[in-house]
Design a protein around this motif. Structure first.
Motif, PDB file in Angstrom:
ATOM      1  N   LEU A  15    -103.560 -35.814  53.663  1.00 45.25           N
ATOM      2  CA  LEU A  15    -104.358 -34.853  54.426  1.00 45.25           C
ATOM      3  C   LEU A  15    -103.509 -34.238  55.528  1.00 45.25           C
ATOM      4  CD1 LEU A  15    -107.719 -36.822  54.788  1.00 45.25           C
ATOM      5  CD2 LEU A  15    -107.026 -35.251  52.996  1.00 45.25           C
ATOM      6  N   ASP A  16    -102.788 -35.094  56.219  1.00 46.82           N
ATOM      7  CA  ASP A  16    -101.935 -34.665  57.316  1.00 46.82           C
ATOM      8  C   ASP A  16    -100.896 -33.654  56.837  1.00 46.82           C
ATOM      9  OD1 ASP A  16    -100.784 -34.689  59.817  1.00 46.82           O
ATOM     10  OD2 ASP A  16     -99.492 -36.398  59.354  1.00 46.82           O
ATOM     11  N   GLY A  17    -100.215 -34.005  55.764  1.00 48.11           N
ATOM     12  CA  GLY A  17     -99.161 -33.137  55.250  1.00 48.11           C
ATOM     13  C   GLY A  17     -99.699 -31.782  54.825  1.00 48.11           C
ATOM     14  N   LEU A  18    -100.828 -31.781  54.146  1.00 41.37           N
ATOM     15  CA  LEU A  18    -101.388 -30.512  53.690  1.00 41.37           C
ATOM     16  C   LEU A  18    -101.877 -29.670  54.861  1.00 41.37           C
ATOM     17  CD1 LEU A  18    -103.322 -31.635  50.486  1.00 41.37           C
ATOM     18  CD2 LEU A  18    -101.434 -30.019  50.585  1.00 41.37           C
ATOM     19  N   LYS A  19    -102.509 -30.306  55.815  1.00 40.00           N
ATOM     20  CA  LYS A  19    -103.012 -29.571  56.979  1.00 40.00           C
ATOM     21  C   LYS A  19    -101.867 -28.943  57.767  1.00 40.00           C
ATOM     22  CE  LYS A  19    -107.587 -30.047  57.726  1.00 40.00           C
ATOM     23  NZ  LYS A  19    -108.426 -28.917  57.333  1.00 40.00           N
ATOM     24  N   ARG A  20    -100.857 -29.735  58.044  1.00 43.87           N
ATOM     25  CA  ARG A  20     -99.771 -29.232  58.877  1.00 43.87           C
ATOM     26  C   ARG A  20     -99.055 -28.067  58.227  1.00 43.87           C
ATOM     27  NH1 ARG A  20     -96.655 -34.247  61.841  1.00 43.87           N
ATOM     28  NH2 ARG A  20     -98.523 -35.497  62.198  1.00 43.87           N
ATOM     29  N   THR A  21     -98.941 -28.111  56.933  1.00 43.69           N
ATOM     30  CA  THR A  21     -98.181 -27.064  56.275  1.00 43.69           C
ATOM     31  C   THR A  21     -99.029 -25.860  55.933  1.00 43.69           C
ATOM     32  OG1 THR A  21     -98.548 -28.287  54.243  1.00 43.69           O
ATOM     33  CG2 THR A  21     -96.409 -28.542  55.271  1.00 43.69           C
ATOM     34  N   THR A  22    -100.261 -26.069  55.496  1.00 47.79           N
ATOM     35  CA  THR A  22    -101.025 -24.939  54.972  1.00 47.79           C
ATOM     36  C   THR A  22    -102.325 -24.671  55.716  1.00 47.79           C
ATOM     37  OG1 THR A  22    -102.300 -26.324  53.477  1.00 47.79           O
ATOM     38  CG2 THR A  22    -100.192 -25.489  52.665  1.00 47.79           C
ATOM     39  N   ASP A  23    -102.740 -25.587  56.576  1.00 46.50           N
ATOM     40  CA  ASP A  23    -104.029 -25.447  57.260  1.00 46.50           C
ATOM     41  C   ASP A  23    -105.181 -25.237  56.295  1.00 46.50           C
ATOM     42  OD1 ASP A  23    -102.999 -25.697  59.894  1.00 46.50           O
ATOM     43  OD2 ASP A  23    -102.191 -23.678  59.688  1.00 46.50           O
ATOM     44  N   VAL A  24    -105.053 -25.788  55.106  1.00 45.99           N
ATOM     45  CA  VAL A  24    -106.091 -25.616  54.104  1.00 45.99           C
ATOM     46  C   VAL A  24    -107.338 -26.400  54.505  1.00 45.99           C
ATOM     47  CG1 VAL A  24    -105.365 -27.605  52.725  1.00 45.99           C
ATOM     48  CG2 VAL A  24    -106.512 -25.708  51.611  1.00 45.99           C
ATOM     49  N   MET A  25    -108.477 -25.918  54.060  1.00 46.93           N
ATOM     50  CA  MET A  25    -109.728 -26.651  54.262  1.00 46.93           C
ATOM     51  C   MET A  25    -110.002 -27.400  52.970  1.00 46.93           C
ATOM     52  SD  MET A  25    -112.815 -25.604  56.338  1.00 46.93           S
ATOM     53  CE  MET A  25    -114.224 -26.682  56.558  1.00 46.93           C
ATOM     54  N   PHE A  26    -110.401 -28.669  53.079  1.00 50.15           N
ATOM     55  CA  PHE A  26    -110.480 -29.484  51.866  1.00 50.15           C
ATOM     56  C   PHE A  26    -111.852 -29.433  51.189  1.00 50.15           C
ATOM     57  CE2 PHE A  26    -107.136 -31.607  54.356  1.00 50.15           C
ATOM     58  CZ  PHE A  26    -106.101 -31.487  53.450  1.00 50.15           C
ATOM     59  N   GLY A  27    -112.901 -29.222  51.970  1.00 53.84           N
ATOM     60  CA  GLY A  27    -114.251 -29.302  51.421  1.00 53.84           C
ATOM     61  C   GLY A  27    -114.433 -28.356  50.247  1.00 53.84           C
ATOM     62  N   GLY A  28    -114.917 -28.904  49.131  1.00 53.14           N
ATOM     63  CA  GLY A  28    -115.219 -28.075  47.970  1.00 53.14           C
ATOM     64  C   GLY A  28    -114.023 -27.602  47.172  1.00 53.14           C
ATOM     65  N   LYS A  29    -112.829 -27.858  47.678  1.00 52.93           N
ATOM     66  CA  LYS A  29    -111.634 -27.460  46.932  1.00 52.93           C
ATOM     67  C   LYS A  29    -111.495 -28.317  45.672  1.00 52.93           C
ATOM     68  CE  LYS A  29    -109.258 -24.311  49.357  1.00 52.93           C
ATOM     69  NZ  LYS A  29    -110.335 -23.986  50.303  1.00 52.93           N
ATOM     70  N   GLN A  30    -111.012 -27.695  44.632  1.00 52.03           N
ATOM     71  CA  GLN A  30    -110.740 -28.456  43.421  1.00 52.03           C
ATOM     72  C   GLN A  30    -109.295 -28.915  43.443  1.00 52.03           C
ATOM     73  OE1 GLN A  30    -112.408 -27.323  39.661  1.00 52.03           O
ATOM     74  NE2 GLN A  30    -113.395 -25.549  40.587  1.00 52.03           N
ATOM     75  N   VAL A  31    -109.128 -30.215  43.355  1.00 53.83           N
ATOM     76  CA  VAL A  31    -107.801 -30.804  43.479  1.00 53.83           C
ATOM     77  C   VAL A  31    -107.524 -31.636  42.239  1.00 53.83           C
ATOM     78  CG1 VAL A  31    -106.313 -32.258  44.902  1.00 53.83           C
ATOM     79  CG2 VAL A  31    -108.205 -31.007  45.958  1.00 53.83           C
ATOM     80  N   VAL A  32    -106.331 -31.527  41.706  1.00 56.77           N
ATOM     81  CA  VAL A  32    -105.959 -32.442  40.630  1.00 56.77           C
ATOM     82  C   VAL A  32    -104.839 -33.344  41.144  1.00 56.77           C
ATOM     83  CG1 VAL A  32    -104.396 -30.773  39.526  1.00 56.77           C
ATOM     84  CG2 VAL A  32    -105.261 -32.708  38.219  1.00 56.77           C
ATOM     85  N   VAL A  33    -105.068 -34.649  41.005  1.00 57.27           N
ATOM     86  CA  VAL A  33    -104.081 -35.644  41.424  1.00 57.27           C
ATOM     87  C   VAL A  33    -103.470 -36.236  40.157  1.00 57.27           C
ATOM     88  CG1 VAL A  33    -103.732 -37.844  42.625  1.00 57.27           C
ATOM     89  CG2 VAL A  33    -105.361 -36.180  43.520  1.00 57.27           C
ATOM     90  N   CYS A  34    -102.169 -36.070  40.006  1.00 55.55           N
ATOM     91  CA  CYS A  34    -101.505 -36.573  38.803  1.00 55.55           C
ATOM     92  C   CYS A  34    -101.023 -37.990  39.070  1.00 55.55           C
ATOM     93  CB  CYS A  34    -100.330 -35.689  38.426  1.00 55.55           C
ATOM     94  SG  CYS A  34    -100.799 -33.981  38.194  1.00 55.55           S
ATOM     95  N   GLY A  35    -101.633 -38.940  38.398  1.00 49.08           N
ATOM     96  CA  GLY A  35    -101.241 -40.337  38.570  1.00 49.08           C
ATOM     97  C   GLY A  35    -102.246 -41.067  39.444  1.00 49.08           C
ATOM     98  N   TYR A  36    -102.703 -42.243  38.993  1.00 60.68           N
ATOM     99  CA  TYR A  36    -103.705 -43.004  39.737  1.00 60.68           C
ATOM    100  C   TYR A  36    -103.195 -44.409  40.005  1.00 60.68           C
ATOM    101  CZ  TYR A  36    -108.479 -43.820  41.393  1.00 60.68           C
ATOM    102  OH  TYR A  36    -109.576 -44.067  42.175  1.00 60.68           O
ATOM    103  N   GLY A  37    -101.959 -44.497  40.468  1.00 64.16           N
ATOM    104  CA  GLY A  37    -101.436 -45.762  40.979  1.00 64.16           C
ATOM    105  C   GLY A  37    -101.875 -45.924  42.422  1.00 64.16           C
ATOM    106  N   GLU A  38    -101.157 -46.719  43.199  1.00 61.45           N
ATOM    107  CA  GLU A  38    -101.554 -46.923  44.601  1.00 61.45           C
ATOM    108  C   GLU A  38    -101.563 -45.602  45.365  1.00 61.45           C
ATOM    109  OE1 GLU A  38    -102.679 -49.558  46.040  1.00 61.45           O
ATOM    110  OE2 GLU A  38    -101.792 -51.374  45.261  1.00 61.45           O
ATOM    111  N   VAL A  39    -100.519 -44.806  45.186  1.00 59.96           N
ATOM    112  CA  VAL A  39    -100.438 -43.542  45.908  1.00 59.96           C
ATOM    113  C   VAL A  39    -101.563 -42.612  45.472  1.00 59.96           C
ATOM    114  CG1 VAL A  39     -99.020 -41.520  46.364  1.00 59.96           C
ATOM    115  CG2 VAL A  39     -97.949 -43.769  46.195  1.00 59.96           C
ATOM    116  N   GLY A  40    -101.764 -42.511  44.167  1.00 53.62           N
ATOM    117  CA  GLY A  40    -102.828 -41.654  43.653  1.00 53.62           C
ATOM    118  C   GLY A  40    -104.195 -42.110  44.122  1.00 53.62           C
TER     119      GLY A  40
END
Lengths: 602, 553
Positions: free
Chosen positions: A370-395
């Motif tokens: 969240l921090d990284g995305l906010k600092r770089t893009t100031d994107v708002m997360f609510g309702g955004k469609q996000v795809v996370v590749c990989g569901y290990g600990e990081v995912g």
């Protein structure tokens, strides 16, 4: 009773696995290439060929079902993590080459402010510090080795004399150190004090163990990032009775003022920011090669120090009681040595302790995405469609954080067990190409290569944000975007717009390198976990009765792991329940732990 | 009241057994889980109230079905739900798989023991012993319902039917006989195996399902409400058969294995392997192995990743809400809840309660789990610190006397106390059986314990497992177990000579992954495949296994 047997067996399995993990066939190859480009002197590194052949042997061995083939699959873990050697290149690059001139400038001004206007400092420091941290300092990361990406209040260009040519003494007249500028010590001391506040576990350890001095007589030679957090560790070790000599494990990561504070405090520190390759080995040598002082413990991060001693001073190992190694790379090298029968002292792998792993991956990435995305893009997360590749600990961390912010999260996976976990956690499991047209953010954390290829990038919608939380810079095929028809536009530091001929823009973060390393910070609390683990591993190895540890690589005993966790609980004002005698007897446990069998998954 | 007195006695007996067991065991894992003896005890106890309440509403249901087949489709569902809520719940969590009695037919409607009856199925085959073969048709419908939720077994049937990987296998099984087991048995048959089956619990058999299986030609020896003697007689009938010797054993609890060891040790010469599902049974196998008496390979399917996650984390995450709602109709939002223990069960409970807006506190003894709780946003407290203010107390520690009389005394009025963890040891219920406290049974499984000053504490299921007593286990979870069992059988049966020695093995990770992958279509989940290049880069086989053995998931 027999269940204990099981536990014991499982433990063996674990050990075996880890042994075999030491030879990821894929890794030495990749490593070799990257090493070449990064640090030339690495020629001395153990040749990867024995490892490869050994791995091949294991792979060829018949499948043993209890210990499911300790082999190729195990490569994933190490492979999933960034190789140490590759890091200096990017990160060092970032701090200096970064086109955003202000980044490198900022620290200078800060320094001057502090030097000339001490009264105002308290006020100014916070803001500037935050500004600076956001782009430069981020230490010890996640699926990577511990690591600090350069930047210090003082940067190396402000004084052309090499520290090696300078004669410096601290206020007590001691000159057994080599750092940039001893005069910065005061400021470094303040940095250390700030770090101390966020490292309550080490401070508690100091208090608890100070009376008995469990490290009395220990002569520790260390090679880690030299930062305020490390300084807290070193001073803890000293408080517990140890003598320390220290060098940096990365040519860019040293905080000069911290090194100065340590030197002023009487530590033999040999490190400055922006060392040359030659300086790097010179510093290590100065740590080890000292008249009338022989180390008996090694604390290493990356394995360079261990390697140097092996090469130059093999006799030294006669006195050494143990090696504590923190990084994936270093652990990998130790397992190689052990496999080759060349490891002649016990070594402790603190990288794979439960607590450290959970914090480096799950908890840390949960916040930094969240921090990284906010600092770089100031994107708002609510309702955004996000795809996370990989569901290990990081995912898992990324998905949980984004879900909590109201994003619609899709997951891609190759492992059916992790895939099923994603399903049960309420995430749609898709293939990337099924959703690539509709998603707003693509996050990779697979540890794999070419997960997001040019074909997918072509099909993304306008404004799609693409970033990597996983492994080095291989997950997104950034090279494929360097074609003439695409325009690259750097809109901020670490943020590129890649523009297609039809005007579609893709927002690429950190050029596909690790977002959490490049665009967010690692909390001191996480580093505190690592440092405490290291301290306890040193104490354990140093005080272990003869024969407890052979010439092998060990995991930290579970009891120690639990102790690390317990030292961090007061931070949360958490009150641990104690077993009554009756309950302990009922469960067949010691009241003080360990509480779980070795194979427990947490 | 008379009923609860009876329970009390049983519980006492059971508790003493527990203590004995745990002294031998001296290891948390086994101690955390219910031993077989206490299991049977639970079955007994759970059977009693179940026989009281729901059965009354039961008989009419059965009649409806028999006489009014047209209406059946309509009327069955609601009644079924009503019944399930209080009685049938199988294979649970930190305990052995366990069915707490109840079937559409109850044992009292026919006084003749099945052992004394001669029955034959429509094909004239009489190699079985069930309550009433005529119920076969109804049991078939039950099985068909179960099949819909067990798509992984069905797809396994389809995938493996061509090659018949179990051709020649003679499997003798001892598990709960329920619709879900029937789907497993019929899958094994479809894969080429011959099966003889008996029940591992005297109460858990669904008579109509047993009938349906018998009708289909499977030799089943089981009915609901067997006596101890019947139980062993059934097992013996399964094994002791002229001209038929088993070569595989599928066991749940270890009774069958034990019987074969005791009575027919020669049978083991032909046996290729044992597949054991329950904690108790696995424990017994390890004991045998330790004593050097295990003479065939055995597969421990209990500790497979997939099964563990589903039995504990996912299952309890749902059943805690379900169990509390069904018994108390409590509203969760804003309630203060303390969950004792943050293992898999605790994690599931906390996640579910947090999602509904409860304020959740944790107690833990293990600092690592405590730190996990902190990082997941739960306050870690000692029970004493919050006991006065909480609305719900949930135990899932696997320990004993976690909630003591002293703490019960300090709870506020209306506090709900329940146990998701281990047998009935976690809450010191015995300490509440004192003269100054009044017990009032307000619903089945719900007691109000009333203090002299009028304070009431709501005790659920008398401190026994809430998820066993007051909620159900989804067929999907049972499907995971059944698929794992089927794959373990296939693996053991087809393993080349020498792959498995005389030891207890965990299911190979690849099989574990296969179980998971068979369940993905249910979620319409699309697994990504590695490209050749990626597989090479990671050094993995494209088809798995994908993780090292020590991976924690």
């Amino acid at each position: 009773m027999s269940v204990q047997v099981v536990a014991a067996k499982m433990a063996e399995v674990e050990l075996k696995d880890i042994n075999s993990k030491s030879l990821p066939a894929a890794m030495p190859v990749a490593q070799k290439q990257e090493e070449k480009s990064a640090i030339k002197s690495q020629t001395a590194a153990p040749s990867p060929s024995p490892a490869v052949s050994a791995a091949a042997k294991v792979a060829a061995a018949p499948e043993d079902p209890t210990l499911p083939t300790p082999s190729p699959n195990l490569m994933k873990m190490p492979a999933a993590s960034v190789l140490k050697r590759t890091e200096p290149q990017h990160n060092g690059g970032e701090a200096f080459i970064s086109p955003d001139g202000t980044v490198t400038e900022a620290p200078k001004t800060v320094k001057k402010q502090i030097q000339f206007a001490d009264q105002k400092q308290e006020f100014n420091k916070r803001t500037t510090k935050i500004g600076r941290r956001s782009l430069s300092r981020s230490i010890s990361q996640s699926s990577t080795d511990s690591y600090s990406s350069a930047a210090s209040y003082t940067d190396s260009s402000d004084d052309e004399t090499s520290p090696r040519d300078k004669q410096q003494k601290n206020s007590k007249g001691n000159g057994d150190f080599c750092i940039k500028n001893i005069k910065q010590a005061d400021f470094g001391r303040r940095e250390i004090e700030i770090a101390e506040q966020e490292m309550p576990a080490l401070m508690a350890l100091r208090k608890r163990a100070q009376g008995e001095k469990p490290l009395a007589g220990a002569k520790i030679v260390g090679c880690t990032h030299i930062t305020a957090q490390t300084a807290v560790l070193m001073e803890t070790l000293a408080a517990l009775g140890a003598q320390c000599r220290w060098a940096a494990c990365n040519i860019y990561s040293t905080q000069n003022e911290v090194a100065a504070a340590l030197a002023e405090g009487g530590f033999a520190v040999f490190a400055w920011k922006g060392e040359s390759e030659d300086d790097f080995w010179w510093c290590i040598d100065r740590c080890v090669n000292v008249e009338g002082w022989q180390p008996n413990m090694i604390l290493d991060d990356g394995g360079d120090l261990t390697h140097w001693i092996y090469k130059k001073y093999p006799n030294m190992f006669k006195k050494i009681k143990g090696i504590v190694e923190e990084s994936v790379t270093g652990v990998h090298r130790l397992y190689q040595l052990s496999k080759a029968g060349k490891l002649c002292v016990p070594a402790m792998n603190v990288n794979d302790s439960v607590t450290k792993q959970k914090f480096d991956n799950l908890y840390c990435c949960r916040e930094s995405i969240l921090d990284g995305l906010k600092r770089t893009t100031d994107v708002m997360f609510g309702g955004k469609q996000v795809v996370v590749c990989g569901y290990g600990e990081v995912g898992k961390g990324c998905s949980a954080a984004l879900k909590a912010m109201g994003s619609i999260v899709y997951v891609t996976e190759i492992d059916p067990i992790c895939a099923l976990q994603a399903c049960m956690d309420g995430f749609r499991l898709v293939k990337l190409n099924e959703v690539i047209r509709q998603v707003d953010i693509v996050i990779t954390c697979t540890g794999n290569k070419n997960v997001v290829v040019r074909e997918y990038l072509d099909r993304m919608k306008n404004g799609c944000i693409v970033c990597n939380m996983g492994h080095s810079n291989t997950e997104i095929d950034v090279a494929s975007l360097r074609t003439p028809e695409l325009t690259w536009e750097r809109v901020r530091s670490q943020v590129d717009h890649v523009i297609w001929p039809d005007g579609k823009r893709i927002v690429l973060l950190a050029e596909g390198r690790l977002l959490n390393l490049s665009c967010s910070t690692v909390p001191t609390f996480v580093l505190s976990i690592t440092a405490t683990t290291q301290a306890l591993a040193l104490i354990e190895l140093y005080n272990a009765p003869e024969g407890r540890y052979k010439q092998d690589v060990y995991l930290l005993p579970k009891k120690m792991d639990e102790y690390v966790a317990s030292l961090h609980l007061p931070t949360f004002d958490a009150h641990l329940t104690e077993l009554t005698d009756e309950q302990a007897k009922y469960l067949g446990l010691n009241k003080n732990g360990p509480f779980k069998p070795n194979y427990y998954r947490y």
